[in-house]
Design an enzyme around this catalytic site. Structure first.
Site, short mmCIF file in Angstrom:
data_model
loop_
_atom_site.label_atom_id
_atom_site.label_comp_id
_atom_site.label_asym_id
_atom_site.label_seq_id
_atom_site.Cartn_x
_atom_site.Cartn_y
_atom_site.Cartn_z
N ARG A 130 0.84 -1.20 0.00
CA ARG A 130 0.00 0.00 0.00
C ARG A 130 0.88 1.25 0.00
NH1 ARG A 130 -1.96 -3.51 4.09
NH2 ARG A 130 -4.08 -4.30 3.71
N LYS A 182 -1.45 -2.40 8.17
CA LYS A 182 -2.48 -1.77 8.98
C LYS A 182 -2.31 -2.19 10.43
CE LYS A 182 -6.00 -1.08 5.42
NZ LYS A 182 -7.39 -1.35 4.99
N HIS A 224 -2.66 2.42 -5.73
CA HIS A 224 -3.45 1.23 -5.45
C HIS A 224 -3.73 0.41 -6.70
CE1 HIS A 224 -4.89 -0.20 -1.60
NE2 HIS A 224 -5.93 -0.75 -2.19
N ARG A 243 -1.11 -2.06 -6.88
CA ARG A 243 -1.36 -3.14 -5.91
C ARG A 243 -2.35 -4.15 -6.51
NH1 ARG A 243 -1.44 -4.47 -0.38
NH2 ARG A 243 -3.46 -5.00 0.53
N HIS A 268 -3.74 -8.88 3.88
CA HIS A 268 -5.17 -8.86 4.17
C HIS A 268 -5.46 -9.64 5.44
CE1 HIS A 268 -6.45 -8.04 -0.28
NE2 HIS A 268 -6.22 -6.93 0.39
N TYR A 292 -10.21 -10.40 -6.37
CA TYR A 292 -9.35 -10.49 -7.56
C TYR A 292 -9.72 -11.67 -8.45
CZ TYR A 292 -6.63 -7.01 -5.10
OH TYR A 292 -6.25 -5.87 -4.45
#
Length: 293
Positions: free
Chosen positions: A145, A169, A239, A242, A265, A274
């Protein structure tokens, strides 16, 4: 209203991203202003009044996604107030999120992107040119990211084991492998950076021409400029690279769980989007190639 205490809580205990902190602060302050205009005490908000507030946002033209963000922020805020003993109930706990249309991830043609990165003369033979190529190689080669890119320091790169330490994150760490091309580019960039006589010497990997830590706008400008050479699509953001990374891996047979780990994730559901891109691409190929399609 304990807003600052709440922001500190989600920043230091929950480790939310800076982007989320800014968004949540905005949503709560907007809600507090609404309550003041309607003479409603924050501790006395009912389930019905909570729904009325979100309905008002919808009437103002806010998108379902924006309203769901408001709901998430306020639901978390009231959980905090309940924990602190400032309110007795969470009026947003039973409010359901609005349905939002599922959007397929936007990608660029991976072959065109690879060709762009390998072509001579595309990137100037200057510090900024080497840096810009490094940014694109990193984003496409690791799928990280934007916020993760900006947090990388030189010491996070392990050239011996060919991986890079990424802080995702909530500061969750993961190791992402480096391909040979990216390894060479990183070594070239770091060596070039050492020769620069910066007024500022940030310890961050990606820096400005003055040596300061890179900022989101700079990365956006770099990506948008170079993607403009291979794509006419409107969206040209970090992004997108990504998404292109993940889709390329899936198209070439990578395991979905492995892609999940590489992307950082929390759950498989976020990665499964995806698969839709791959199915749509197969349909497109089928329609173009089959005589009866």
């Amino acid at each position: 209203m304990f807003i600052e205490r709440f922001i500190n809580f989600i920043q230091y205990e929950k480790r939310y991203s800076n982007h989320t902190l800014i968004a949540y602060r905005h949503e709560i302050q907007r809600f507090v202003t609404y309550l003041a205009l309607h003479d409603i005490d924050i501790g006395n908000v009912t389930h019905r009044e909570a729904r009325t507030y979100l309905a008002a946002l919808l009437e103002e033209g806010q998108s379902p996604a924006s309203i769901n963000r408001s709901l998430s922020a306020l639901r978390t805020y009231y959980k905090f107030l309940m924990r602190e003993g400032n309110v007795s109930q969470n009026p947003f706990s039973l409010v359901k999120a609005l349905k939002t249309p599922k959007k397929l991830p936007v990608v660029v043609d991976k072959d065109k992107l690879s060709s762009l990165l390998d072509r001579d003369g595309v990137f100037p033979d200057t510090f900024e040119g080497i840096r810009d190529k490094t940014v694109l190689e990193l984003l496409f080669g690791t799928g990280i990211r934007l916020s993760e890119l900006l947090q990388i320091h030189d010491e996070h790169i392990d050239f011996y084991n060919r991986n890079i330490l990424i802080f995702g994150k909530r500061n969750k760490e993961r190791l992402v492998p480096l391909n040979q091309t990216l390894m060479r580019q990183l070594q070239l960039y770091i060596n070039e950076k050492k020769t620069q006589r910066f007024d500022n010497n940030s310890t961050c990997l990606i820096v400005t021409k003055e040596g300061k830590q890179a900022y989101p706008g700079l990365i956006y400008d770099i990506v948008k400029y170079y993607l403009g050479a291979i794509s006419s699509q409107q969206k040209k953001s970090p992004h997108v690279l990504r998404h292109t990374f993940a889709t390329a891996l899936l198209d070439n047979g990578a395991d979905l769980n492995a892609i999940k780990e590489l992307l950082g994730h929390a759950g498989l559901a976020a990665t499964q989007v995806y698969t839709h891109n791959s199915v749509e691409r197969l349909k497109s190929v089928y329609k173009q190639a089959h005589p009866k399609a």
